[in-house]
Design a protein around this motif. Structure first.
Motif, PDB file in Angstrom:
ATOM      1  N   ALA A  93       0.776  -1.238   0.027  1.00 13.43           N
ATOM      2  CA  ALA A  93      -0.063  -0.055   0.126  1.00 13.43           C
ATOM      3  C   ALA A  93       0.742   1.223  -0.034  1.00 13.43           C
ATOM      4  O   ALA A  93       1.811   1.324   0.879  1.00 13.43           O
ATOM      5  CB  ALA A  93      -0.881   0.023   1.269  1.00 13.43           C
ATOM      6  N   THR A  94       0.520   2.322  -0.933  1.00 17.39           N
ATOM      7  CA  THR A  94       1.230   3.397  -0.972  1.00 17.39           C
ATOM      8  C   THR A  94       0.083   4.557  -0.803  1.00 17.39           C
ATOM      9  O   THR A  94      -0.761   4.626  -1.343  1.00 17.39           O
ATOM     10  CB  THR A  94       1.906   3.714  -2.162  1.00 17.39           C
ATOM     11  OG1 THR A  94       2.814   2.432  -2.608  1.00 17.39           O
ATOM     12  CG2 THR A  94       2.727   5.078  -2.541  1.00 17.39           C
ATOM     13  N   ILE A  95       0.528   5.136   0.274  1.00 21.42           N
ATOM     14  CA  ILE A  95      -0.727   6.265   0.799  1.00 21.42           C
ATOM     15  C   ILE A  95      -0.179   7.599   0.737  1.00 21.42           C
ATOM     16  O   ILE A  95       1.100   7.993   1.374  1.00 21.42           O
ATOM     17  CB  ILE A  95      -1.177   5.919   2.188  1.00 21.42           C
ATOM     18  CG1 ILE A  95      -1.400   4.403   2.527  1.00 21.42           C
ATOM     19  CG2 ILE A  95      -2.313   6.781   2.341  1.00 21.42           C
ATOM     20  CD1 ILE A  95      -1.916   4.143   3.946  1.00 21.42           C
ATOM     21  N   THR A  96      -0.818   8.459   0.079  1.00 25.03           N
ATOM     22  CA  THR A  96      -0.274   9.806  -0.504  1.00 25.03           C
ATOM     23  C   THR A  96      -1.449  10.725   0.098  1.00 25.03           C
ATOM     24  O   THR A  96      -2.789  10.468   0.207  1.00 25.03           O
ATOM     25  CB  THR A  96       0.059   9.962  -1.794  1.00 25.03           C
ATOM     26  OG1 THR A  96      -0.914   9.838  -2.732  1.00 25.03           O
ATOM     27  CG2 THR A  96       0.847   8.960  -2.215  1.00 25.03           C
ATOM     28  N   HIS A  97      -1.015  12.130  -0.091  1.00 23.28           N
ATOM     29  CA  HIS A  97      -1.958  13.069   0.160  1.00 23.28           C
ATOM     30  C   HIS A  97      -2.927  13.434  -1.171  1.00 23.28           C
ATOM     31  O   HIS A  97      -4.013  14.046  -0.964  1.00 23.28           O
ATOM     32  CB  HIS A  97      -1.622  14.489   0.652  1.00 23.28           C
ATOM     33  CG  HIS A  97      -0.883  14.566   1.887  1.00 23.28           C
ATOM     34  ND1 HIS A  97       0.510  14.164   2.447  1.00 23.28           N
ATOM     35  CD2 HIS A  97      -1.450  15.133   3.036  1.00 23.28           C
ATOM     36  CE1 HIS A  97       0.447  14.181   3.541  1.00 23.28           C
ATOM     37  NE2 HIS A  97      -0.741  14.860   3.974  1.00 23.28           N
ATOM     38  N   ASP A 102      -2.427   7.045  -4.739  1.00 18.93           N
ATOM     39  CA  ASP A 102      -2.543   6.161  -3.870  1.00 18.93           C
ATOM     40  C   ASP A 102      -2.204   4.881  -4.820  1.00 18.93           C
ATOM     41  O   ASP A 102      -2.432   4.479  -5.977  1.00 18.93           O
ATOM     42  CB  ASP A 102      -3.927   6.081  -3.056  1.00 18.93           C
ATOM     43  CG  ASP A 102      -3.803   6.878  -2.062  1.00 18.93           C
ATOM     44  OD1 ASP A 102      -2.671   7.595  -1.647  1.00 18.93           O
ATOM     45  OD2 ASP A 102      -4.764   7.349  -1.425  1.00 18.93           O
ATOM     46  N   ARG A 103      -1.850   3.562  -4.246  1.00 22.52           N
ATOM     47  CA  ARG A 103      -1.551   2.567  -4.843  1.00 22.52           C
ATOM     48  C   ARG A 103      -1.798   1.208  -3.810  1.00 22.52           C
ATOM     49  O   ARG A 103      -1.418   1.417  -2.740  1.00 22.52           O
ATOM     50  CB  ARG A 103      -0.227   2.226  -5.425  1.00 22.52           C
ATOM     51  CG  ARG A 103       0.048   3.428  -6.561  1.00 22.52           C
ATOM     52  CD  ARG A 103      -0.615   2.798  -7.805  1.00 22.52           C
ATOM     53  NE  ARG A 103      -0.600   3.686  -9.183  1.00 22.52           N
ATOM     54  CZ  ARG A 103      -1.048   4.672  -9.242  1.00 22.52           C
ATOM     55  NH1 ARG A 103      -1.972   5.326  -8.318  1.00 22.52           N
ATOM     56  NH2 ARG A 103      -0.674   5.761 -10.390  1.00 22.52           N
ATOM     57  N   PHE A 113      -8.532  -4.371  -7.716  1.00 22.37           N
ATOM     58  CA  PHE A 113      -9.179  -3.101  -7.219  1.00 22.37           C
ATOM     59  C   PHE A 113      -8.110  -1.990  -7.815  1.00 22.37           C
ATOM     60  O   PHE A 113      -8.851  -0.835  -7.873  1.00 22.37           O
ATOM     61  CB  PHE A 113      -9.108  -3.306  -5.657  1.00 22.37           C
ATOM     62  CG  PHE A 113     -10.040  -2.326  -5.144  1.00 22.37           C
ATOM     63  CD1 PHE A 113     -11.084  -1.571  -5.526  1.00 22.37           C
ATOM     64  CD2 PHE A 113      -9.740  -2.061  -3.908  1.00 22.37           C
ATOM     65  CE1 PHE A 113     -12.136  -0.938  -4.970  1.00 22.37           C
ATOM     66  CE2 PHE A 113     -10.426  -0.854  -3.021  1.00 22.37           C
ATOM     67  CZ  PHE A 113     -11.777  -0.596  -3.646  1.00 22.37           C
ATOM     68  N   GLN A 114      -6.960  -2.033  -7.696  1.00 19.69           N
ATOM     69  CA  GLN A 114      -6.267  -0.882  -8.230  1.00 19.69           C
ATOM     70  C   GLN A 114      -6.528  -0.869  -9.876  1.00 19.69           C
ATOM     71  O   GLN A 114      -6.448   0.580 -10.083  1.00 19.69           O
ATOM     72  CB  GLN A 114      -4.734  -1.381  -8.049  1.00 19.69           C
ATOM     73  CG  GLN A 114      -3.668  -0.152  -8.371  1.00 19.69           C
ATOM     74  CD  GLN A 114      -3.837   1.028  -7.804  1.00 19.69           C
ATOM     75  OE1 GLN A 114      -4.126   1.075  -6.625  1.00 19.69           O
ATOM     76  NE2 GLN A 114      -3.894   2.080  -8.546  1.00 19.69           N
ATOM     77  N   VAL A 115      -6.627  -1.712 -10.561  1.00 17.65           N
ATOM     78  CA  VAL A 115      -7.159  -1.440 -12.066  1.00 17.65           C
ATOM     79  C   VAL A 115      -8.106  -0.466 -12.032  1.00 17.65           C
ATOM     80  O   VAL A 115      -8.291   0.707 -12.824  1.00 17.65           O
ATOM     81  CB  VAL A 115      -7.307  -2.860 -12.870  1.00 17.65           C
ATOM     82  CG1 VAL A 115      -7.925  -2.228 -14.167  1.00 17.65           C
ATOM     83  CG2 VAL A 115      -6.002  -3.416 -13.154  1.00 17.65           C
ATOM     84  N   TYR A 116      -9.359  -0.740 -11.192  1.00 16.29           N
ATOM     85  CA  TYR A 116     -10.491   0.020 -11.157  1.00 16.29           C
ATOM     86  C   TYR A 116     -10.353   1.458 -10.687  1.00 16.29           C
ATOM     87  O   TYR A 116     -10.719   2.415 -11.216  1.00 16.29           O
ATOM     88  CB  TYR A 116     -11.388  -0.728 -10.217  1.00 16.29           C
ATOM     89  CG  TYR A 116     -12.631   0.026  -9.932  1.00 16.29           C
ATOM     90  CD1 TYR A 116     -13.563   0.639 -10.754  1.00 16.29           C
ATOM     91  CD2 TYR A 116     -12.866   0.905  -8.645  1.00 16.29           C
ATOM     92  CE1 TYR A 116     -14.581   1.480 -10.345  1.00 16.29           C
ATOM     93  CE2 TYR A 116     -13.822   1.370  -8.105  1.00 16.29           C
ATOM     94  CZ  TYR A 116     -14.726   1.962  -8.927  1.00 16.29           C
ATOM     95  OH  TYR A 116     -15.702   2.657  -8.755  1.00 16.29           O
TER      96      TYR A 116
END
Length: 377
Positions: A93-97, A102-103, A113-116
């Motif tokens: 998980a990559t969490i950003t502002h 985000d990934r 889910f990431q593709v969507y």
């Protein structure tokens, strides 16, 4: 004997593990030393981890994959957060502002889910890059603008967003059809219930329950109950009375009795706010909008707070801290939210003098615009 033991060990080694690891990063060193929380889809805290060197790790076991959220703050609208699927395997998980950067990934359902989510992000960026968007939003949230100006801007924003919404409905149907037997399919259905306005919602879910396997039917059954409650309390329907602890502020103090929403509304146009003391967005709406509206329309309409999923003590402290003096109905159970099909708060609705729900699901400037409709009827 050794042969049998070796065979058992091999069988154990071939068994599917239900262990997961979530390895994540944040984009802000200010979060080092803070906790990040893993929340399930009921917003219960499953686990917490310390952020160090902009990184964190969760490990655990899971019987069935479920949709979850990683959240750095539990009581505020600020902070970092991301939605992902907790399932066996190595999850990243990559969490950003910025939500668009985000990934999530590393496992089957999170990769899907990431593709969507990536496709949704591209659409979001394309809208935000339009020169008119920021100026429209500035006008819409300008407190100096009257309701007529805001309504015109809202209509223009809807026109801009309509193509995006249509494309997202198509993507959600694809997400559902590719994941009918898992939690992503269930998530897609939940989103479609709100976004696909052409869907006959209860009929759709009834048909799914009749044709899908038992585990999926079990996931959908609560949605049927919620949808029936939403339909019974939708725009154009009479509001449903609910009971609880009634508090009215008179002569500088709160007077408490057993009562109902009808006691507080009683033939007056009303803004009804379902909220809780621990809910950051709820407190924001109260401080930024509802207190002002209760004063501005005093004698013409009433603002009523319905405090849910809360305690009496926390309620009392919260209204005192915020300076709330408009009437309150306290429900320490889930009776009120079940009655109105509410899953998240704040849920704000406007009722006219005849008890008809004008609009619900309101936030910000939409609240006053709906109240003016009720007052002008």
């Amino acid at each position: 004997m050794l042969f049998v033991l070796a065979g058992l060990l091999m069988m154990q080694g071939c068994e599917k593990s239900n262990t997961y690891t979530i390895t994540g990063t944040v984009d802000d060193a200010d979060y080092n030393g803070r906790q990040i929380y893993l929340l399930n889809d009921y917003y219960d805290v499953v686990d917490s981890a310390l952020i160090e060197n902009c990184s964190f790790t969760f490990t655990g076991t899971v019987e069935k994959p479920y949709l979850a959220e990683l959240e750095t703050m539990l009581d505020s609208v600020s902070g970092l957060h991301i939605v992902l699927v907790v399932e066996p395997g190595e999850i990243t998980a990559t969490i950003t502002h910025e939500d668009v950067t985000d990934r999530v990934g590393g496992t089957l359902l999170n990769d899907r889910f990431q593709v969507y989510k990536a496709a949704v992000s591209v659409d979001t960026l394309s809208i935000e890059e339009r020169g008119c968007y920021d100026s429209l939003m500035a006008v819409f949230y300008d407190n100096g603008r009257n309701a007529e100006e805001r309504n015109k801007v809202y209509d223009e924003l809807q026109r801009v967003y309509e193509p995006i919404k249509s494309r997202n409905v198509i993507r959600l149907w694809d997400l559902y059809h590719n994941n009918e037997e898992n939690v992503l399919g269930h998530h897609a259905i939940n989103q479609l219930l709100y976004e696909d306005t052409n869907m006959s919602k209860v009929a759709f879910l009834d048909s799914l329950i009749a044709t899908t396997n038992e585990s999926v039917s079990g996931l959908l059954a609560p949605q049927i109950k919620k949808l029936r409650a939403l339909e019974a309390t939708s725009e154009g329907k009479q509001y449903t009375n609910i009971n609880g602890i009634v508090k009215v502020f008179e002569n500088g103090e709160w007077k408490t009795t057993q009562g109902s929403l009808k006691d507080l509304v009683d033939g007056k146009p009303a803004v009804v706010d379902f909220w809780a003391s621990w809910c950051g967005p709820c407190r924001h709406e109260i401080k930024e909008n509802l207190i002002a509206l209760s004063e501005k329309y005093k004698g013409k309409a009433v603002v009523v707070g319905v405090d849910v999923w809360d305690s009496i003590d926390l309620h009392a402290k919260s209204v005192a801290d915020m300076g709330v003096v408009y009437p309150q109905l306290i429900d320490t159970t889930s009776y009120s939210t079940d009655t109105y099909g509410i899953e998240g708060i704040p849920e704000i609705m406007v009722v006219d003098s005849k008890g008809v729900i004008v609009e619900r699901g309101l936030r910000g400037p939409f609240i006053e615009a709906a109240l003016l409709k009720a007052l002008n009827e």
